[in-house]
Every structure is written in C-alpha cells, then in structure tokens.
Scaffold this active site. Structure first.
Site, PDB file in Angstrom:
ATOM      1  N   TYR A 152       0.841  -1.204   0.000  1.00 29.76           N
ATOM      2  CA  TYR A 152       0.000   0.000   0.000  1.00 29.76           C
ATOM      3  C   TYR A 152       0.872   1.248   0.000  1.00 29.76           C
ATOM      4  CZ  TYR A 152      -3.380   3.461   1.705  1.00 29.76           C
ATOM      5  OH  TYR A 152      -4.159   4.582   1.856  1.00 29.76           O
ATOM      6  N   LYS A 156       1.377   4.299  -2.885  1.00 32.68           N
ATOM      7  CA  LYS A 156       1.152   5.725  -2.624  1.00 32.68           C
ATOM      8  C   LYS A 156       2.426   6.541  -2.871  1.00 32.68           C
ATOM      9  CE  LYS A 156      -3.097   4.962  -1.621  1.00 32.68           C
ATOM     10  NZ  LYS A 156      -4.155   5.357  -2.581  1.00 32.68           N
TER      11      LYS A 156
END
Length: 300
Positions: A152, A156
């Site tokens: 994750y 990002k």
C-alpha cells in the site's frame, strides 16, 4: 479559478473520501461523473444527491484496472475538465509474506488505476485548453511507511512521484495537478481485504479476520469527516496547490523525516561539476513550474 459549470470525473466517488469530494464539488456547481463498483453505494449516493442537490450526478460503473472500460467512458462522457483519481484499496500485511497476487492487486488498483485515468483523459483535457485540473489522491502513507502496509505504501509513494512530476509537464498547458494526501478519515477503507477479487485470491497474507478488521476499523470512527476532506481538496485545487494536506497532525513526522534525511547526507566536499548539474536541475524545475517546457538540454 471558477469551477461552476465544469465537469469532474471522480473515481470511487460514491463512498468514503470520493463521496466527500463529490459533495464538496457539487456544492461548488461542478457537474459530476462518479464511478462505482458497488451498486448499494451508488444507490445511496444517488438518493443523497436527489434529496440535497444541487443536481444528480451521472453514475458509471468502472473497475479502474479495466482500460477498455476507461475508453468507453471517455467516449461517452463529453468534456471532462477535472479528473480525480481517488479509487483505491487498503490492504495490510507483512511485506515479507506478500505474494505476486498481493502486489498485482494492490499496485494494479492504487497505481495502475491512476495511470489508466491519466492516459485516458490527459489528451482530452489538453485538447480543451487551459483551466483543467488533475487531483491524484494518495495518502499520508506516501510519506510515512509502516510495518503492516508495505505494498500500500509503495503504491502511494508511486502516486506521489508520478503526480509531482506530472505537474511540471502539464503546467505549460495551463492544467493544474495536485497530490492530495489525507490522514485518518471516517470511511470503511479498512475492509478492502474482505472484497478481494477472485483473480487475486492467492494471497501470501493470512486470511482476513473480520473481527480483527472490525476492531481495527473502529479507529476510523475518530477520523475526519469525508466532506471536510472534500472541501479542503476543493480549496487546494482552486489555489492550484501542488500538495494538499488535509490533516494537521503530522508535523512531528515531517520533522523526523527531515532530520533523518539531512543526517544521512555524507559530510564531504562536492565537486563543482556535480554542484553545477544540481543547480541546473533546480532551475529547470522552477522554470517548469512556471510553465516552460523542459528538455534534456536544460539539464546539462
């Protein structure tokens, strides 16, 4: 910038942060195209706008990893002046146990979905002329890694780097680009692992424990109202900010990042030739931010 009467396409715009952005944009008189995967969320959003207005958006189903569907939507949407790449999944687990399926799913949605939106709509936005804007929604994870969110976080970080570079490229066209990084927000983002597609079922992580996830999700109740996040996004877009931070509680983290990075720099003289190249790079970035098209010749 006056946004009234312009059209925004918001991926994942029927729930969570996307719905907060949609409500803020709608209140500003922006026409909305909202993408969705979940019919129940779409119905709820449609009912909300039917009751509160000012107008009911257009709703289109979209898996952001489906490039053919992106093309179909673009062909039918008409002019889109504002693109908000918001859709994403929040999946947690130790990175050393991750499988190819974990990487493919999380990176495919969180980074690949942004890429698909940009490749599909940037040429169309450039053809409309100056005055458009791209908002790529990342997360404070774009700056703050942790032990349970490696993929994750990588997705990002990737969105952050892409967005900051794209801002230089679109400035000459009069199109703004903003990276929006929210902190804890009152959403159900914690339950993504319960909605994993069958094509990516071969996870290296332990099977999701609903009770554990619901306990973790309780922390999200302390989060910022998604509407406030949306209003801050609109304000940042209107001011053409490169970075839109919506939450104020991260000063300590950025202080630590700065101290750590500066302390890691070698304490030694730098050859003048290298200093010259870095001065050229900084000057080129400033010129690009001001609207100049930069080529390789500007960097040497």
């Amino acid at each position: 910038m006056q946004w009234k009467g312009k059209t925004a396409l918001i991926t994942g715009g029927v729930s969570g942060i996307g719905f907060g952005i949609a409500r803020a944009f709608g209140a500003a008189g922006i026409d909305l195209i909202l993408t969705y995967r979940n019919n129940a969320y779409r119905d709820r959003a449609e009912a909300w706008f039917a009751k509160h207005g000012p107008a009911v958006p257009r709703f289109v189903s979209l898996d952001v990893t489906d490039r053919r569907r992106w093309a179909e939507i673009a062909a039918q949407a008409g002019p889109v002046h504002i693109l908000v790449n918001n859709a994403g999944v929040s999946v947690f687990g130790p990175t050393d146990e991750a499988s190819f399926a974990d990487y493919d799913w999380i990176m495919g949605v969180n980074f690949g979905g942004v890429v698909n939106g940009l490749v599909t709509f940037i040429p169309r936005m450039k053809a409309l002329g100056p005055g458009g804007h791209v908002v790529n929604v990342a997360s404070m994870a774009a700056y703050l890694p942790g032990p349970q969110a490696g993929i994750y976080t990588a997705s990002k970080f990737a969105v952050r780097g892409l967005t900051e570079s794209l801002r230089f490229n679109l400035a000459p066209h009069g199109i703004g680009v903003s990276l929006m990084c929210p902190g804890l927000t009152k959403t159900n983002a914690w339950d993504s692992a319960l909605r994993r597609p069958a094509d990516f079922s071969a996870s290296g992580f332990a099977p999701p424990d609903r009770e554990e996830l619901e306990h973790f999700g309780a922390a999200f109740d302390a989060g910022m109202d998604p509407l406030e996040v949306g209003e801050k996004t609109l304000a940042g877009m209107t001011e053409n900010r490169a970075i839109i931070f919506t939450h104020p509680e991260f000063t300590e983290d950025f202080d630590e990042i700065h101290r750590t990075c500066v302390a890691a720099l070698p304490k030694e003289p730098t050859p003048e030739a290298r200093l010259h190249i870095e001065r050229l790079r900084r000057a080129a970035n400033r010129a690009a931010a001001g609207g100049k098209v930069i080529g390789l010749g500007d960097l040497t």
